[in-house]
Design a protein around this motif. Structure first.
Motif, mmCIF file in Angstrom:
data_model
loop_
_atom_site.group_PDB
_atom_site.id
_atom_site.type_symbol
_atom_site.label_atom_id
_atom_site.label_comp_id
_atom_site.label_asym_id
_atom_site.label_seq_id
_atom_site.Cartn_x
_atom_site.Cartn_y
_atom_site.Cartn_z
ATOM 1 N N GLY A 59 0.822 -1.207 0.000
ATOM 2 C CA GLY A 59 0.000 0.000 0.000
ATOM 3 C C GLY A 59 0.854 1.254 0.000
ATOM 4 N N ASP A 60 0.619 2.135 0.942
ATOM 5 C CA ASP A 60 1.401 3.370 1.069
ATOM 6 C C ASP A 60 2.744 3.025 1.706
ATOM 7 O OD1 ASP A 60 2.507 5.850 1.607
ATOM 8 O OD2 ASP A 60 0.606 6.749 2.205
ATOM 9 N N GLU A 61 3.819 3.153 0.918
ATOM 10 C CA GLU A 61 5.131 2.735 1.400
ATOM 11 C C GLU A 61 5.648 3.583 2.557
ATOM 12 O OE1 GLU A 61 6.892 1.043 -2.841
ATOM 13 O OE2 GLU A 61 7.755 2.840 -1.924
ATOM 14 N N ARG A 62 5.110 4.765 2.730
ATOM 15 C CA ARG A 62 5.573 5.603 3.843
ATOM 16 C C ARG A 62 5.289 4.942 5.182
ATOM 17 N NH1 ARG A 62 2.642 11.063 2.022
ATOM 18 N NH2 ARG A 62 0.997 9.482 1.702
ATOM 19 N N ASN A 63 4.307 4.036 5.189
ATOM 20 C CA ASN A 63 4.000 3.228 6.370
ATOM 21 C C ASN A 63 4.786 1.920 6.243
ATOM 22 O OD1 ASN A 63 2.853 2.069 8.605
ATOM 23 N ND2 ASN A 63 0.885 1.660 7.650
ATOM 24 N N PHE A 64 6.152 2.019 6.419
ATOM 25 C CA PHE A 64 6.988 0.855 6.103
ATOM 26 C C PHE A 64 7.422 0.054 7.322
ATOM 27 C CE2 PHE A 64 9.935 4.528 6.157
ATOM 28 C CZ PHE A 64 10.896 4.116 7.055
ATOM 29 N N VAL A 65 7.088 0.493 8.554
ATOM 30 C CA VAL A 65 7.388 -0.281 9.761
ATOM 31 C C VAL A 65 6.078 -0.809 10.325
ATOM 32 C CG1 VAL A 65 8.373 -0.250 12.078
ATOM 33 C CG2 VAL A 65 9.435 1.100 10.262
ATOM 34 N N ARG A 66 5.977 -2.148 10.499
ATOM 35 C CA ARG A 66 4.738 -2.758 10.992
ATOM 36 C C ARG A 66 5.070 -3.834 12.010
ATOM 37 N NH1 ARG A 66 1.352 -2.826 5.202
ATOM 38 N NH2 ARG A 66 1.828 -0.645 4.749
ATOM 39 N N ILE A 67 4.072 -4.200 12.818
ATOM 40 C CA ILE A 67 4.319 -5.106 13.934
ATOM 41 C C ILE A 67 3.121 -6.037 14.123
ATOM 42 C CG2 ILE A 67 3.387 -3.508 15.663
ATOM 43 C CD1 ILE A 67 5.665 -4.436 17.545
ATOM 44 N N LYS A 68 3.401 -7.242 14.645
ATOM 45 C CA LYS A 68 2.329 -8.195 14.980
ATOM 46 C C LYS A 68 2.835 -9.141 16.047
ATOM 47 C CE LYS A 68 3.302 -11.745 11.455
ATOM 48 N NZ LYS A 68 3.425 -12.912 12.364
ATOM 49 N N GLU A 69 1.911 -9.778 16.718
ATOM 50 C CA GLU A 69 2.285 -10.806 17.680
ATOM 51 C C GLU A 69 2.753 -12.044 16.939
ATOM 52 O OE1 GLU A 69 0.214 -13.565 21.123
ATOM 53 O OE2 GLU A 69 -0.638 -11.578 20.705
ATOM 54 N N ASP A 70 3.837 -12.649 17.406
ATOM 55 C CA ASP A 70 4.382 -13.836 16.758
ATOM 56 C C ASP A 70 3.329 -14.951 16.731
ATOM 57 O OD1 ASP A 70 6.376 -15.344 15.516
ATOM 58 O OD2 ASP A 70 6.925 -16.297 17.411
ATOM 59 N N GLY A 71 3.167 -15.579 15.557
ATOM 60 C CA GLY A 71 2.182 -16.645 15.410
ATOM 61 C C GLY A 71 0.873 -16.182 14.821
ATOM 62 N N THR A 72 0.660 -14.868 14.730
ATOM 63 C CA THR A 72 -0.535 -14.341 14.083
ATOM 64 C C THR A 72 -0.209 -14.000 12.637
ATOM 65 O OG1 THR A 72 -0.094 -12.072 14.763
ATOM 66 C CG2 THR A 72 -1.393 -13.431 16.269
ATOM 67 N N ASN A 73 -1.231 -13.666 11.857
ATOM 68 C CA ASN A 73 -1.031 -13.513 10.426
ATOM 69 C C ASN A 73 -0.903 -12.077 9.944
ATOM 70 O OD1 ASN A 73 -1.184 -16.325 9.965
ATOM 71 N ND2 ASN A 73 -3.425 -16.253 9.975
ATOM 72 N N THR A 74 -1.508 -11.099 10.648
ATOM 73 C CA THR A 74 -1.639 -9.763 10.088
ATOM 74 C C THR A 74 -0.758 -8.762 10.822
ATOM 75 O OG1 THR A 74 -3.915 -10.267 9.487
ATOM 76 C CG2 THR A 74 -3.260 -7.940 9.458
ATOM 77 N N TYR A 75 0.050 -8.047 10.019
ATOM 78 C CA TYR A 75 0.836 -6.951 10.573
ATOM 79 C C TYR A 75 -0.047 -5.700 10.699
ATOM 80 C CZ TYR A 75 5.356 -9.297 10.021
ATOM 81 O OH TYR A 75 6.424 -10.147 10.134
ATOM 82 N N GLY A 76 0.239 -4.893 11.659
ATOM 83 C CA GLY A 76 -0.463 -3.628 11.834
ATOM 84 C C GLY A 76 0.476 -2.570 12.375
ATOM 85 N N ASP A 77 -0.123 -1.499 12.864
ATOM 86 C CA ASP A 77 0.677 -0.392 13.387
ATOM 87 C C ASP A 77 0.773 -0.396 14.904
ATOM 88 O OD1 ASP A 77 1.047 0.688 10.815
ATOM 89 O OD2 ASP A 77 -0.962 1.534 10.891
ATOM 90 N N ASN A 78 -0.085 -1.174 15.573
ATOM 91 C CA ASN A 78 -0.130 -1.156 17.032
ATOM 92 C C ASN A 78 -0.356 -2.554 17.578
ATOM 93 O OD1 ASN A 78 -0.413 1.950 17.835
ATOM 94 N ND2 ASN A 78 -1.672 1.575 16.011
ATOM 95 N N VAL A 79 0.299 -2.840 18.714
ATOM 96 C CA VAL A 79 0.064 -4.078 19.465
ATOM 97 C C VAL A 79 0.068 -3.736 20.949
ATOM 98 C CG1 VAL A 79 1.075 -5.622 17.740
ATOM 99 C CG2 VAL A 79 2.531 -4.619 19.538
ATOM 100 N N ASN A 80 -0.523 -4.597 21.736
ATOM 101 C CA ASN A 80 -0.391 -4.523 23.187
ATOM 102 C C ASN A 80 0.723 -5.462 23.613
ATOM 103 O OD1 ASN A 80 -2.472 -2.673 23.594
ATOM 104 N ND2 ASN A 80 -4.021 -4.286 23.660
ATOM 105 N N LEU A 81 1.666 -4.952 24.402
ATOM 106 C CA LEU A 81 2.836 -5.724 24.817
ATOM 107 C C LEU A 81 2.506 -6.548 26.059
ATOM 108 C CD1 LEU A 81 5.522 -2.922 24.399
ATOM 109 C CD2 LEU A 81 4.957 -4.749 22.777
ATOM 110 N N THR A 82 2.656 -7.870 25.916
ATOM 111 C CA THR A 82 2.372 -8.785 27.019
ATOM 112 C C THR A 82 3.653 -9.479 27.431
ATOM 113 O OG1 THR A 82 0.141 -9.162 26.175
ATOM 114 C CG2 THR A 82 1.011 -10.773 27.752
ATOM 115 N N PRO A 83 4.032 -9.417 28.711
ATOM 116 C CA PRO A 83 5.260 -10.088 29.155
ATOM 117 C C PRO A 83 5.248 -11.574 28.787
ATOM 118 C CG PRO A 83 4.430 -8.653 30.880
ATOM 119 C CD PRO A 83 3.372 -8.683 29.817
#
Length: 544
Positions: free
Chosen positions: A63-87
């Motif tokens: 999509g829009d390359e300016r949004n080039f850093v993305r994150i997801k919880e390991d084992g899930t399928n979809t990258y996004g811009d936000n996650v909740n950090l769980t110890p």
């Protein structure tokens, strides 16, 4: 303003999609997005004519390359811009890189580097930024950045740890599957296609991803910044010293986690005006036998010093000398110099500070000037002198007025505690007056005057007067010459002289004859009758 920009910089990326214009060469202010800087954008159909990174807005893969850093919880399928950090959980971070130069131009980006900034500790409730910066020496702009976010929703702090050797390439080139060095999180790691050499041709074919893993854990290391003014005999968080003094700074690092930390970078950031003393750095750790040993002059450099690897509970302490600013470099009053230590590991970085205070006593600026003299004519012989002056850090005492005649001779000197003098001069003539102020500076009297505090005035002569005889009163008087009226006055003073009185003479004795006695008696009686008649007539006249 910097706080506002930082806040806007971390606005949710979905806000970007609402306001972005997907058109080539359109620049949108980056402060409202989680990426930057503001730059021209392009499309697949119309790529760039020069080397630039991640600026195409309709990439079919991301999509829009300016949004080039993305994150997801390991084992899930979809990258996004936000996650909740769980110890205890692991998170995948993906960074897309693409030289947008058109393929037919054969433009290669040089020294292409990716640097990731990941916080070591995330406070409770904080939405922490995972910042990726892609740079190339011949790109325009030279570097671009983007952020994804991980929020700590727990009640305590969490630490973010890089999973060792998890940073790998996804590429059509030879670098596919290769591991990036840990410098990815410090000075940066080279990107590439055929090799990790920083060379990246333009076109989708040569684009790729860098993926790595972050584990959420408890705090794993501590840093402590100290200062000493007695050559290391005692250490503290604060100290007071003199301008130009040489002091010692100390930096400590300790691994408080459960795993080994490798390639720990320890860096000292000196405050402005403080200079490092060459050859002064020493280190003490398990390898020095508990003794300080000289080491390289790198701890106070822009890159810092590689302290090596540390097992749990392992630590190191550096010390070096620094010269404080000279008195000329300091401001008046209290100067607070904050020194910062930063330790960077694969689990992020931490900072600590120490403060040095230097007091510079500045003498107050003393000034006193005589600014102006005003002269007001009250009447022919009376005048008012008023002096304007300025006094700073001194005490005003008085104004002295020196009056001179037309020949420059002093005819009068007057001193007043205020700035105004009511002055009278009876003698006709032209005069000058000079005002001089007197102030007290540290108990000593000082004076000041100026050309602006000098003025002139004139006492005109009296009008011409003459002495005349006032005819009505027969008095000799003095009048203005222009008042002379010959019907009222006479310039002949003799006209006011009183004529002499001639005393009566005693007549000789008349002969005693009868007839004469009768005449005398008749004359005397007639006089009495006439006097009585005059009296009666005058009374009647008054009564009328």
């Amino acid at each position: 303003m910097s706080k506002l920009i930082a806040l806007m910089r971390r606005a949710p990326k979905r806000f970007t999609a609402l306001v972005a214009i997907a058109a080539a060469a359109v620049i949108v202010p980056a402060v409202v997005f989680a990426w930057g800087p503001s730059r021209p954008t392009f499309t697949q159909a119309h790529p760039a004519s020069y080397v630039t990174f991640d600026s195409i807005t309709d990439n079919p893969q991301v999509g829009d390359e300016r949004n080039f850093v993305r994150i997801k919880e390991d084992g899930t399928n979809t990258y996004g811009d936000n996650v909740n950090l769980t110890p205890g959980k692991v998170y995948d971070v993906s960074v897309y890189y693409h030289n947008n130069a058109a393929a037919n131009l054969n433009l290669v980006a040089h020294d292409t580097t990716l640097k990731m900034e990941v916080p070591g500790i995330v406070k409770s409730g904080v939405n922490a930024a995972f910042t990726g910066t892609i740079s190339a020496s011949n790109a325009n702009p030279t570097s671009v950045w983007d952020e994804a976010y991980g929020k700590n929703t727990t009640n305590g702090d969490v630490a973010l740890r890089y999973v060792a050797n998890s940073a790998t390439f996804v590429s059509n080139g030879a670098v596919n599957g290769q591991t990036l060095p840990d410098s990815l999180f410090t000075t940066g790691a080279k990107l590439g296609y055929n090799a990790q050499d920083g060379n990246l041709p333009g076109c989708n074919q040569f684009a790729g991803f860098v993926n790595f893993k972050i584990r959420v854990d408890q705090p794993n290391f501590t840093v402590s910044k100290l200062v000493s003014t007695d050559n290391g005999k005692t250490w503290g968080k604060t100290a007071t010293t003199q301008p130009g003094a040489t002091i010692q700074y100390g930096l400590s690092f300790q691994n408080t986690g459960t795993t080994q930390l490798d390639n720990v970078i320890v860096r000292d950031m000196l405050p402005a005006g403080v200079s490092y003393v060459n050859g002064s750095t020493s280190v003490i750790n398990s390898n020095t036998g508990g003794q300080y040993k000289p080491t390289i002059d790198a701890v106070a450099s822009s890159t810092g010093i590689n302290a090596g690897s540390f097992q749990p509970s392992g630590n190191v302490f550096y010390k070096f000398s620094a010269k404080m600013p000279t008195e000329a470099q300091l401001q008046c009053g209290t100067n607070t110099l904050v020194n910062t230590e930063r330790a960077t590991t694969s689990a992020g970085y931490k900072e600590d500070t120490a403060t040095v205070t230097i007091n510079k006593e500045c003498k107050p600026v003393v000034s006193y000037t005589c600014n102006a003299l005003g002269i007001t004519v009250v009447d022919r012989t009376d005048f008012t002198f008023k002096t304007a002056y300025s006094v700073q850090n001194a005490t005003f005492k008085s104004v002295t007025y020196v009056i001179k005649d037309a020949n420059g001779k002093v005819v009068d000197t007057k001193t007043v505690n205020g700035n105004t003098l009511n002055y009278s001069q009876k003698t006709p003539g032209k005069y000058s007056v000079q005002a001089t102020i007197t102030v007290s500076v540290n108990g000593q009297d000082k004076t000041a005057t100026s050309a602006a505090c000098q003025g002139n005035f004139e006492v005109p002569a009296q009008p011409n007067q003459i002495t005349v005889c006032e005819l009505d009163t027969k008095q000799i008087v003095t009048i203005n010459e222009n008042m002379f009226d010959s019907s009222k006055y006479s310039k002949t003073l003799a006209d006011c002289a009183t004529p002499p009185v001639t005393p009566p003479t005693t007549p000789p004795e008349l002969p005693h004859t009868g007839a004469s006695d009768g005449i005398v008696a008749i004359v005397g009686l007639g006089a009495l009758i006439a006097s009585a008649a005059y009296y009666v007539a005058s009374r009647r006249a008054l009564n009328q």
